[in-house]
Design a protein around this motif. Sequence first.
Motif, mmCIF file in Angstrom:
data_model
loop_
_atom_site.group_PDB
_atom_site.id
_atom_site.type_symbol
_atom_site.label_atom_id
_atom_site.label_comp_id
_atom_site.label_asym_id
_atom_site.label_seq_id
_atom_site.Cartn_x
_atom_site.Cartn_y
_atom_site.Cartn_z
ATOM 1 N N MET A 133 0.849 -1.181 0.000
ATOM 2 C CA MET A 133 0.000 0.000 0.000
ATOM 3 C C MET A 133 0.889 1.237 0.000
ATOM 4 O O MET A 133 1.676 1.432 0.923
ATOM 5 N N LEU A 134 0.796 2.027 -1.044
ATOM 6 C CA LEU A 134 1.595 3.236 -1.112
ATOM 7 C C LEU A 134 1.124 4.212 -0.053
ATOM 8 O O LEU A 134 -0.054 4.542 0.012
ATOM 9 N N MET A 135 2.057 4.671 0.773
ATOM 10 C CA MET A 135 1.726 5.634 1.817
ATOM 11 C C MET A 135 1.978 7.056 1.341
ATOM 12 O O MET A 135 1.156 7.941 1.538
ATOM 13 N N ALA A 136 3.153 7.244 0.739
ATOM 14 C CA ALA A 136 3.520 8.608 0.353
ATOM 15 C C ALA A 136 4.648 8.581 -0.655
ATOM 16 O O ALA A 136 5.403 7.607 -0.757
ATOM 17 N N THR A 137 4.728 9.661 -1.389
ATOM 18 C CA THR A 137 5.793 9.878 -2.364
ATOM 19 C C THR A 137 6.567 11.109 -1.942
ATOM 20 O O THR A 137 5.961 12.151 -1.637
ATOM 21 N N GLN A 164 -4.394 9.126 0.122
ATOM 22 C CA GLN A 164 -5.603 9.331 0.908
ATOM 23 C C GLN A 164 -5.679 8.332 2.048
ATOM 24 O O GLN A 164 -5.429 7.139 1.869
ATOM 25 N N GLY A 165 -6.024 8.834 3.219
ATOM 26 C CA GLY A 165 -6.171 7.974 4.381
ATOM 27 C C GLY A 165 -4.913 7.816 5.207
ATOM 28 O O GLY A 165 -4.960 7.214 6.288
ATOM 29 N N VAL A 166 -3.801 8.329 4.740
ATOM 30 C CA VAL A 166 -2.552 8.228 5.496
ATOM 31 C C VAL A 166 -2.361 9.522 6.284
ATOM 32 O O VAL A 166 -2.380 10.613 5.718
ATOM 33 N N GLU A 167 -2.170 9.391 7.585
ATOM 34 C CA GLU A 167 -2.062 10.571 8.450
ATOM 35 C C GLU A 167 -0.659 11.167 8.343
ATOM 36 O O GLU A 167 0.325 10.567 8.797
ATOM 37 N N LYS A 168 -0.564 12.356 7.798
ATOM 38 C CA LYS A 168 0.746 12.973 7.623
ATOM 39 C C LYS A 168 1.391 13.369 8.938
ATOM 40 O O LYS A 168 2.611 13.452 9.037
ATOM 41 N N ASP A 169 0.587 13.615 9.959
ATOM 42 C CA ASP A 169 1.171 13.963 11.258
ATOM 43 C C ASP A 169 1.634 12.722 12.005
ATOM 44 O O ASP A 169 2.421 12.825 12.943
ATOM 45 N N LYS A 170 1.147 11.594 11.591
ATOM 46 C CA LYS A 170 1.519 10.322 12.209
ATOM 47 C C LYS A 170 2.785 9.761 11.553
ATOM 48 O O LYS A 170 3.662 9.236 12.214
ATOM 49 N N PHE A 171 2.824 9.877 10.249
ATOM 50 C CA PHE A 171 3.937 9.334 9.465
ATOM 51 C C PHE A 171 4.685 10.502 8.817
ATOM 52 O O PHE A 171 4.325 10.979 7.747
ATOM 53 N N LEU A 172 5.738 10.924 9.497
ATOM 54 C CA LEU A 172 6.506 12.074 9.027
ATOM 55 C C LEU A 172 7.584 11.619 8.060
ATOM 56 O O LEU A 172 8.373 10.732 8.374
#
Lengths: 109, 118
Positions: free
Chosen positions: B45-49, B60-68
């Motif tokens: 599952m791609l979280m971020a680029t 979408q659905g990935v918390e940016k404050d959780k996963f820095l």
Amino acid sequence: GDSVTQMEGPVTLSEEAFLTINCTYTATGYPSLFWYVQYPGEGLQLLLKATKADDKGSNKGFEATYRKETTSFHLEKGSVQVSDSAVYFCALSKVQFYFGTGTSLTVIP
Amino acid sequence: GAVVSQHPSRVICKSGTSVKIECRSLDFQATTMFWYRQFPKKSLMLMATSNEGSKATYEQGVEKDKFLINHASLTLSTLTVTSAHPEDSSFYICSATDGGSYSNQPQHFGDGTRLSIL
């Protein structure tokens, strides 16, 4: 949208059997297609790729041909070994990467 | 060539701890790095680029404050799981490409980090 559909596993084969793992894709334009392999507890390793229609990617005895007419990129190997046991992912790349759900292969001696 | 090193390979820590995972491209400059999460027997599952020098783009659905995510150089990206909880336990994998996020070049993957939160 763009997507990859991969055959469900798990697949269990005897050593030296013929392997086919089906992969079809949905995409506009001309994506690049990849097969990745993941051994237990490890990341993904690029197995082979094809960047245009009719290209054949090959590596370590595995082959896959980019078929635009059938939107397919099936993975084949003529004679599997125990060391080929792993999870195989089909993927396409256009704007971003899209992975299939993975197919687990177990080869028994 | 095209080696990506991910560290650590395994982390076990208590709930509430923040955990940093590093992803390095060893022999090429990675203009773009990706962070994935893989659940047991599931696909990635791609979280971020992340692109070097700019903010990461989160799915979408990935918390940016959780996963820095920080991508301060062309060879290093870090993922920090802040205040981790048991539901954050997973296998996290990074990948890198030198072709930019709009390229057809393959992604090169790290060996993954098994995160276990007690």
